[in-house]
Motif scaffolding. Structure first.
Motif, PDB file in Angstrom:
ATOM      1  N   LEU A 188       0.806  -1.216   0.000  1.00  0.00           N
ATOM      2  CA  LEU A 188       0.000   0.000   0.000  1.00  0.00           C
ATOM      3  C   LEU A 188       0.840   1.267   0.000  1.00  0.00           C
ATOM      4  N   PHE A 189       1.889   1.322   0.810  1.00  0.00           N
ATOM      5  CA  PHE A 189       2.645   2.554   0.986  1.00  0.00           C
ATOM      6  C   PHE A 189       4.044   2.494   0.393  1.00  0.00           C
ATOM      7  N   LEU A 190       4.447   1.353  -0.177  1.00  0.00           N
ATOM      8  CA  LEU A 190       5.792   1.236  -0.742  1.00  0.00           C
ATOM      9  C   LEU A 190       5.943   2.133  -1.974  1.00  0.00           C
ATOM     10  N   GLY A 191       6.992   2.924  -1.997  1.00  0.00           N
ATOM     11  CA  GLY A 191       7.254   3.805  -3.125  1.00  0.00           C
ATOM     12  C   GLY A 191       6.419   5.057  -3.153  1.00  0.00           C
ATOM     13  N   PHE A 192       5.583   5.252  -2.142  1.00  0.00           N
ATOM     14  CA  PHE A 192       4.735   6.446  -2.072  1.00  0.00           C
ATOM     15  C   PHE A 192       5.249   7.327  -0.956  1.00  0.00           C
ATOM     16  N   ARG A 193       5.647   8.551  -1.290  1.00  0.00           N
ATOM     17  CA  ARG A 193       6.224   9.440  -0.280  1.00  0.00           C
ATOM     18  C   ARG A 193       5.231   9.674   0.847  1.00  0.00           C
ATOM     19  N   ALA A 252       5.483   0.655 -15.820  1.00  0.00           N
ATOM     20  CA  ALA A 252       6.454   0.729 -14.736  1.00  0.00           C
ATOM     21  C   ALA A 252       7.739   1.315 -15.304  1.00  0.00           C
ATOM     22  N   ILE A 253       8.622   1.736 -14.418  1.00  0.00           N
ATOM     23  CA  ILE A 253       9.873   2.370 -14.835  1.00  0.00           C
ATOM     24  C   ILE A 253      11.037   1.459 -14.464  1.00  0.00           C
ATOM     25  N   LEU A 254      11.976   1.286 -15.403  1.00  0.00           N
ATOM     26  CA  LEU A 254      13.150   0.461 -15.174  1.00  0.00           C
ATOM     27  C   LEU A 254      14.149   1.252 -14.334  1.00  0.00           C
ATOM     28  N   THR A 255      14.353   0.848 -13.096  1.00  0.00           N
ATOM     29  CA  THR A 255      15.238   1.582 -12.192  1.00  0.00           C
ATOM     30  C   THR A 255      16.547   0.849 -11.913  1.00  0.00           C
ATOM     31  N   VAL A 256      16.608  -0.440 -12.194  1.00  0.00           N
ATOM     32  CA  VAL A 256      17.851  -1.205 -12.054  1.00  0.00           C
ATOM     33  C   VAL A 256      18.054  -2.010 -13.325  1.00  0.00           C
ATOM     34  N   ARG A 257      19.290  -2.372 -13.591  1.00  0.00           N
ATOM     35  CA  ARG A 257      19.598  -3.127 -14.807  1.00  0.00           C
ATOM     36  C   ARG A 257      19.253  -4.600 -14.606  1.00  0.00           C
ATOM     37  N   PRO A 258      18.473  -5.175 -15.541  1.00  0.00           N
ATOM     38  CA  PRO A 258      18.094  -6.589 -15.397  1.00  0.00           C
ATOM     39  C   PRO A 258      19.290  -7.531 -15.332  1.00  0.00           C
ATOM     40  N   VAL A 278       9.309  -0.428   5.932  1.00  0.00           N
ATOM     41  CA  VAL A 278      10.198  -0.522   4.764  1.00  0.00           C
ATOM     42  C   VAL A 278      10.238   0.803   4.022  1.00  0.00           C
ATOM     43  N   GLN A 279       9.087   1.489   3.905  1.00  0.00           N
ATOM     44  CA  GLN A 279       9.065   2.766   3.206  1.00  0.00           C
ATOM     45  C   GLN A 279       9.880   3.829   3.938  1.00  0.00           C
ATOM     46  N   PHE A 329      17.391   5.715   2.965  1.00  0.00           N
ATOM     47  CA  PHE A 329      18.616   5.137   2.408  1.00  0.00           C
ATOM     48  C   PHE A 329      18.600   4.990   0.888  1.00  0.00           C
ATOM     49  N   ASP A 330      17.445   5.099   0.227  1.00  0.00           N
ATOM     50  CA  ASP A 330      17.378   4.860  -1.219  1.00  0.00           C
ATOM     51  C   ASP A 330      17.766   6.129  -1.975  1.00  0.00           C
ATOM     52  N   ARG A 331      19.045   6.438  -1.998  1.00  0.00           N
ATOM     53  CA  ARG A 331      19.518   7.652  -2.672  1.00  0.00           C
ATOM     54  C   ARG A 331      19.393   7.544  -4.187  1.00  0.00           C
ATOM     55  N   ALA A 332      19.484   6.337  -4.713  1.00  0.00           N
ATOM     56  CA  ALA A 332      19.408   6.158  -6.164  1.00  0.00           C
ATOM     57  C   ALA A 332      17.970   6.066  -6.662  1.00  0.00           C
ATOM     58  N   GLU A 333      16.997   6.071  -5.763  1.00  0.00           N
ATOM     59  CA  GLU A 333      15.579   6.001  -6.115  1.00  0.00           C
ATOM     60  C   GLU A 333      15.277   4.797  -7.002  1.00  0.00           C
TER      61      GLU A 333
END
Length: 489
Positions: free
Chosen positions: A94-99, A235-241, A299-300, A306-310
Motif C-alpha cells: 500500500l505505501f511502498l514507493g509512495f512518499r 512501470a519504470i526500469l530503475t535497475v539493470r536486469p 520498509v518505506q 537510504f534509497d539515494r538512487a531512487e
C-alpha cells in the motif's frame, strides 16, 4: 494438494481473467457499469464451479461435477487458500514507493475527507452491531460478530473478507466469510451502479464542478483500453536486469514488508500469551495482512532514508499489487459457498440493504455539509470506496472529474494514508471480530458510536465550514502525487 494442482489452479486464474477481459470488451453493459474483469472472472469461476454447475447437474442425476464443477476439488481447495496469502501482498504494497507526507500536509488537504471517511466506516459498524443486537442474533440466531460484516464486506471488500477467513473459522463463525464475500460483491456492484446514477443526478442538478451534460468517459475508457496516443509506461526500469530483475527486486521488498509484519504479529501474540491470554485473546485471531501493511510503512521509512538512487518505483509496486488483487478476487469468488448465503438469506439481505442505505444517505445528506469544497467529487470517491474497493472510488471520481481538475484525487490519496491503517482492512477491521468475541458487542458498539459522533461533530461544525476552495486547489497542486492516465484500466 500436489504441486501440479497448485500450478494448474494458478494457470486457470490467468485463463479466466483473459476470458473475462474479452467479455468486458464485447459486453456493453459491463462497460457502462465499469465492472472489473476480475469480478467477471470470479463470476465465471463461481458459475462453472461446484456451487452452481455442480448443483445444477446433480439435479439431473449427473454427479461428475459435484466436487469441483468443471474444475477439480483440489483446484477449489487451492483457490480457497490463495486469498489469505495474497491479501498480505496487497496490503504490504500500500505505501511502498509512495512518499509519506507529514501529517500537517495531509491534514490541510484531506482533513474533511478523513472525517467523512471515518463517519462512513464507523457508521457501518454502528448500524451493523445495532442490527445484530436487535434482529440478527435474537431472531436469526447469528452470533454478535455478524454486526461487523457490513464494514468487512463493504469498506473492506473482497480482499479483506477473504483474508479474514481464518479468523472467522477460528472464532466459530465460518459462514461469516461467505456472507462477507457476498456483501462485498453486492457492495461493489451497487457502488458502481448507484454511483453512476448519482453522477448523472449530480450533473443534472449542477453539483459537479468539472462535468457537464455533454461530457463523460470515452468509449475506450469504458472498454478498459488505453488509446495508443495516451499510453505510458506501466512501470519504470530503475535497475539493470543484468544485475537483478526489477520485478523480482520489488517483490523482494514486498516480501520483506510481509516478513516484518509476521514478526510483529508473532511478537504481539507472544506478549498476549504472557500477559492476558488466560482472560481474553485478541492477537491470536488477528490476521497477518494489517501487520504486513505496517511492515510496508517500516520498509518505506527505510527507503526514504537510504534509497539515494531512487530504485523503488511506485508503478512497479502497483503492478504487483494489482496482479495479487485480481488473482485474489477470482479465487475468492470461485471458492465462495452459496449455501452459507442461502442458509442466511434474511440476514444477508438486511445487512446489504442497511449498508447501501447508509452509504448513499451519508453521501446525499452528510457529504455536502462535511466537505467544504468540491463536495460531490470528494464524496463520490469516498462513497464508492466504502461500498467496494479503492478502485471503485477512483472509477467514480474519474467519471465525475475526468481530467482531475479538482483537488478530490489528491485529497482521496492522502485520506487513504491516514484511514487505511485502521478501516477497510486495517487494525480496527482486523481486530473487530476478536474484540466482539472476547468482550461482547456492547463495548465495541460504544467505541464506534463515540468515534461516529466525534467525526460527525468535527466534520459538520468545524471542517465542513472552512470554505476555501482556492486554498485547497493550491495545496493540491503543491502536494499532488504523480498523475497517470491509466487509472480506469
Amino acid at each position: 494438494m500436489t504441486a501440479e494442482a497448485i500450478g494448474l489452479a494458478v494457470l486457470l486464474l490467468g485463463m479466466l481473467l483473459l476470458l473475462a477481459k474479452l467479455i468486458r470488451i464485447r459486453w456493453r453493459l459491463s462497460q457502462r457499469l465499469f465492472i472489473p474483469s476480475s469480478l467477471i472472472a470470479g463470476g465465471l469461476a463461481l458459475l462453472l464451479g461446484p456451487e452452481v454447475l455442480g448443483r445444477v447437474m446433480s439435479w439431473f442425476g449427473v454427479e461428475w461435477f459435484a466436487d469441483g464443477g468443471v474444475f477439480t476439488a483440489n483446484i477449489i481447495d487451492v483457490w480457497s487458500a490463495i486469498p489469505g496469502l495474497l491479501i498480505s501482498v496487497v496490503f504490504a504494497a500500500l505505501f511502498l514507493g509512495f512518499r509519506l507526507p507529514k501529517l500537517s500536509e495531509a491534514g490541510r488537504l484531506a482533513g474533511p475527507q478523513v472525517a467523512f471517511g471515518i463517519t462512513l466506516g464507523s457508521g457501518q459498524y454502528v448500524i451493523g452491531l445495532l442490527l445484530a443486537l436487535l434482529v440478527l442474533t435474537p431472531v436469526f440466531g447469528l452470533p454478535p460478530m455478524s454486526g461487523a460484516l457490513i464494514e468487512i464486506g463493504f469498506e473492506g471488500g473482497h480482499g479483506t473478507a477473504a483474508g479474514m477467513g481464518g479468523t472467522f473459522e477460528e472464532l466459530g463463525f465460518a459462514e461469516g466469510q461467505d456472507l462477507a464475500l457476498g456483501l462485498a460483491t453486492v457492495g461493489l456492484l451497487s457502488g458502481i451502479i448507484l454511483g453512476i446514477i448519482l453522477v448523472n443526478w449530480g450533473v443534472r442538478r449542477g453539483h459537479t464542478a468539472a462535468l457537464s451534460l455533454d461530457s463523460g468517459p470515452s468509449v475506450s475508457e469504458q472498454r478498459g483500453i488505453v488509446e495508443r496516443q495516451q499510453r505510458s509506461a506501466a512501470a519504470i526500469l530503475t535497475v539493470r536486469p543484468s544485475s537483478v530483475e526489477p520485478l523480482a527486486l520489488h517483490f523482494g521488498l514486498i516480501a520483506l514488508a510481509v516478513g516484518i509484519g509476521q514478526l510483529m504479529l508473532w511478537g504481539l501474540q507472544s506478549l498476549e500469551r504472557l500477559l492476558w491470554a488466560d482472560r481474553v485473546e485478541i492477537f491470536a485471531f488477528v490476521p497477518l495482512f494489517p501487520l504486513a501493511m505496517l511492515g510496508g510503512v517500516v520498509v518505506q521509512f527505510a527507503i526514504e532514508r537510504f534509497d539515494r538512487a531512487e530504485v523503488v518505483d511506485r508503478l512497479m509496486v502497483e503492478r504487483i499489487q494489482g496482479f495479487a488483487l485480481d488473482a485474489l478476487i477470482i479465487a475468492a469468488l470461485g471458492s465462495l459457498s452459496l449455501t452459507a448465503i442461502a442458509d442466511n438469506l434474511g440476514p444477508f439481505v438486511i445487512l446489504a440493504l442497511a449498508g447501501i442505505l447508509w452509504c448513499v444517505g451519508a453521501f446525499l445528506f452528510l457529504a455536502p455539509r462535511m466537505l467544504p469544497d468540491y463536495w460531490f467529487e470528494r464524496g463520490i470517491a469516498d462513497t464508492g470506496q466504502s461500498m467496494g474497493v479503492t478502485a471503485t472510488g477512483l472509477i467514480l471520481l474519474r467519471i465525475a472529474d475526468p481530467e482531475l481538475k479538482t483537488p478530490a484525487y489528491q485529497a482521496f490519496g492522502y485520506k487513504q494514508l491516514i484511514l487505511e491503517p485502521f478501516f477497510g482492512g486495517g487494525l480496527i477491521t482486523a481486530a473487530s471480530l476478536p474484540l466482539i468475541a472476547g468482550f461482547g458487542p456492547a463495548p465495541f458498539l460504544i467505541g464506534m458510536s463515540v468515534l461516529l459522533v466525534v467525526s460527525l461533530l468535527v466534520g459538520l461544525l468545524y471542517l465542513g465550514r472552512m470554505r476555501a476552495p482556492a486554498t485547497a486547489t493550491a495545496v493540491a497542486a503543491e502536494f499532488s502525487p504523480p498523475n497517470r492516465g491509466d487509472d480506469l484500466t
